[in-house]
Each structure stands twice: as C-alpha cells, then as structure tokens.
Design an enzyme around this catalytic site. Structure first.
Site, mmCIF file in Angstrom:
data_model
loop_
_atom_site.group_PDB
_atom_site.id
_atom_site.type_symbol
_atom_site.label_atom_id
_atom_site.label_comp_id
_atom_site.label_asym_id
_atom_site.label_seq_id
_atom_site.Cartn_x
_atom_site.Cartn_y
_atom_site.Cartn_z
ATOM 1 C CG ASP A 1 56.677 25.704 75.377
ATOM 2 O OD1 ASP A 1 56.148 26.496 74.585
ATOM 3 O OD2 ASP A 1 57.859 25.789 75.725
ATOM 4 C CE1 TYR B 1 54.365 35.154 73.859
ATOM 5 C CE2 TYR B 1 54.221 33.546 75.634
ATOM 6 C CZ TYR B 1 54.867 34.043 74.519
ATOM 7 O OH TYR B 1 56.013 33.436 74.065
#
Length: 443
Positions: A172, A266
């Site tokens: 997600d 990330y």
C-alpha cells in the site's frame, strides 16, 4: 444482473489493521457485497479482542453477514473466495529486534529494509506458504491478496515454492504516495491518476503520471516534491506521526538523485542510511511508536466496544490501504481490468532486468488475476540499484531454502545499507540468536 456475494477471510485477524479493513468492507457492500466474513489467527487471545468488537459492529451495521473467528485452519479457510493475508510472524517483539539489533551496530534498523527486513523475511516465508497451502486445500478456487511484509522476499519465495498458487503480493505504500500526489495537484485521490511505475517492492520509481484527460502532471508534482517531498500538511496530515513526517519530507533529497522520476519513500533507507541512523533513537524505534499509539488505540477501542455492547459511537475509520485491497477483490471478482500495482515475476515487464525478479509494476486486474504491463527499460541508475537489491532478496530465499549461513551472510553483506562484511556478520550472528525460534537452523 450479477447478484453474487462473497466470502472473505482476513488471515491475521488479530492485526491492528483488521478493524479498518472490516469498516472498508462494510463501506463497499454495494459494489463488493459480502455474505461471510472470517478471521484466522494463531494467537487466539489477541484475535478475540478484535473479533468481539467486530461481532458487535456487524450486528449493528450488517447483521446479514455471517461472522466466524477461528484458530482452526479448516474452519477458517473452508468456503472462502478471497483471503486477505496480513500476518506478522513473531509479532512486535520480533519487529523490535529487527529494528534495534542493526542500530546497535550503527546500521539502519527498519522492518522491511536492510538486515531487519531480511530477518523479517526469513520469518515470513513459512507463515505465508502455510496460508497458501491452507487456501489451496480448503478453498482451491480462492484468491489470496498478500500484504504481509516484507513483500519482496515473500514474493520471491512464493514464486519459487508455490509458482502456480493464486496469490498476488501487494503493497500500500505507493497508494499512500499517489494519494499525496493527487492532493498536490488538486485531484480527489489516486484513482484520478494514470501512472507508469517500476522497481521492486519499497524500491521503485514513477516515470509518468497523468490525469484522465492525458494532462502530464509530472512537472507540477516534481516542482512540489523538490521543495517539500511528499509532505502535504494541513488537514491531510493532521494524524501523521512524526517519524512518517520525516520520511515524507526526506523524499525531496531522494528525488534530487534522479529528477527525471519520482521515488518511493523507502529509498531513503538505501540512499541516505547515514542520515537515517543519525536521526534514529536506538532505544525507541518505530515499534515503540506503534505500541504506544496505533496498537494501544485499537485494542482499547475494541475493549470499549465490547464492554459497552455497542459500536454506535465508534471512533475507528476505514483505512486507505484496505480500500486498495477491496478494489483488487472487486477487479478480480467482476473482471474490471482496473490498473493497479502488484509484485509479480518480471518476465519482461522491465526489459533489462532479470526475468525471474519479482518486480512491482502496474497490472490490469481481472478474472485471471494480474496481467503485467510493459514498462520498458530501467535507466542505468535504477537498473544498478534494482539488480543489487534483487540479488539480496534472492540470496535471502536461498539461505532459507538451503539452511545456509553463508548465503545469508552474503545477503547481509551485499545489502547497500550495510557498510561491510564484518559488520554484516556481527549483525547476522546477533540475529540468529534473536530468531532461533523462527528461522531454519543455519549451517
């Protein structure tokens, strides 16, 4: 008229995300009607607290939906159309180790990236494969939507060991970022965007973003991200925790490395590990934040609902990530060919990347699952990063399969986050002790 109703199993019924998924399912009963909702977890007391509150919610909002919460695989997995898998093997106690052991050695401690992500991956493989086997035994025509982390290692393992299974690995994080992109350009949400994206899970880039009229939105979003990252602020971010605020803002520095694309957040862990370690508290990590905030809130609220016998004053809200999961179920059930991301074997989706890599790319979702779309070639910078990280993930799965200390040491050493093989070995040896009840015995 299609009058089917579906049976949905949430595997990991004791998760703090479960109430949000339940509310999302109830919010979408008109376009994805359900006849039965089931929970499965191997931690009965934890699941019971969520299940007792859920039973009250369903009684008040959808009494026609049958509800079952079980720790018995046959009872849970029988008569199921969709399995939503969100397990955490070792729960927060092991996540705590994933984060704090690397930090004790001056290395990024994060649950899905670096040594922590590899450690978590080795725990997750057996758990997810077990769920796949239960599904295939008791409901062989069902689909599993797996968002158990770390999705990249899990996807590589299921590609190898259960290649014909009806499992789709998803994440997600890009969904959250695309909702932010939509807010930046004044659109409602991610569904107003038409996008191109490629990479690995938690390791990818957007190469094109347009609205539904074909207008190129990249210049406007890039200009914003260069200054603010993906931080929107205001009402949009009123409940965003401080650690996530830092992550969204740091995207500006990640973007600077390649202004031709827009990055997944990330990537900060791989490209700015020194910064991450310097700004981390080795004694109070993300796990502690989750325990103090989301976990406490969810279980306190469930206990309150159960004690009062009503959910009319419910403070839970549906989660954005669960909206994505329901969209995927609906696309498969009704063969809508909706365009969404999935983590699947490459097989040419990224032309110049290993065909067996498990990549994250846009797919068309329908009755046959995910049909990958071609994203062309990765540029040199992305190709180098993807190739290195994909080899880390493959080595980790090799280590699990072969019970190999050397393969796991190689995985830790190759990881961009880890400075050298000596540090990698020190972290690995500590990880082996911490994971003795979960990892295969390494030789």
């Amino acid at each position: 008229m299609d009058d089917r109703k579906f049976s949905v199993l949430i595997a990991g019924g004791g998760s703090t995300y479960t109430p949000g998924i339940v509310l999302t399912l109830l919010d979408h009963m008109k376009d994805f009607p359900i006849r039965k909702l089931k929970f499965y977890d191997n931690d009965a007391p934890r699941q019971k607290r969520i299940a007792d509150a859920t039973r009250i919610i369903l009684k008040e909002r959808a009494p026609e939906v049958e509800f079952v919460a079980s720790t018995d695989p046959e009872e849970a997995f029988t008569d199921v159309d969709f399995v939503m898998a969100q397990i955490r093997v070792g729960k927060y106690a092991m996540r705590d180790q994933d984060e704090k052991i690397p930090l004790a050695h001056g290395v990024v401690g994060q649950e899905t990236t670096g040594p922590g992500g590899i450690a978590y991956g080795l725990r997750s493989i057996s758990g997810v494969i077990e769920l796949v086997d239960y599904m295939e035994k008791y409901s062989p025509n069902a689909w599993m939507l797996n968002y158990s982390n770390p999705a990249a290692i899990v996807a590589e393992a299921t590609r190898r060991f259960r290649p014909k299974s009806r499992i789709i690995n998803i994440c997600d994080m890009p969904i959250d970022i695309m909702d932010r992109m939509a807010a930046i350009v004044g659109l409602k949400d991610r569904n107003d965007l038409v996008f191109r994206y490629y990479g690995l899970n938690h390791f990818g880039w957007w190469t094109d973003i347009r609205d539904k009229t074909g207008k190129d939105l990249m210049p406007e979003i890039k200009k914003y991200v260069a200054k603010n990252g993906y931080w929107v602020g205001g009402e949009f971010d009123k409940n965003t925790e401080a650690s996530w605020e830092s992550t969204f803002k740091k995207a500006a520095d990640v973007y600077a490395l390649d202004p031709t694309t827009l990055p997944n957040t990330y990537l900060k862990y791989y490209l700015y590990p020194k910064y991450v370690v310097e700004h981390a508290n080795p004694h109070h990590t993300r796990t502690d934040e989750v325990r103090e905030h989301r976990e406490k809130f969810v279980f306190d609220e469930c206990d309150r609902i159960t004690k009062n016998g009503t959910a009319r004053d419910l403070t839970f809200k549906s989660d954005e990530h669960s909206t994505y999961i329901v969209d995927l179920c609906r696309a498969i059930a009704y063969d809508t060919k909706q365009r969404m991301l999935a983590i699947i074997p490459n097989y040419g989706a990224i032309e110049n990347i290993d065909p067996t890599a498990t990549v994250e790319v846009p797919c068309l979702f329908g009755a046959n699952g995910a049909e990958r779309l071609a994203m062309g070639q990765a540029d040199t910078f992305q190709r180098g990063l993807i190739t290195e990280q994909n080899c880390v993930e493959k080595l980790a799965v090799d280590a699990w399969e072969q019970h190999s200390y050397t393969k796991l040491w190689q995985a830790f050493s190759l990881c961009k986050i880890v400075p050298d093989a000596e540090v990698a070995k020190e972290i690995l040896d500590d990880m082996i002790i911490a994971n003795k009840d979960y990892w295969p015995e390494l030789k």
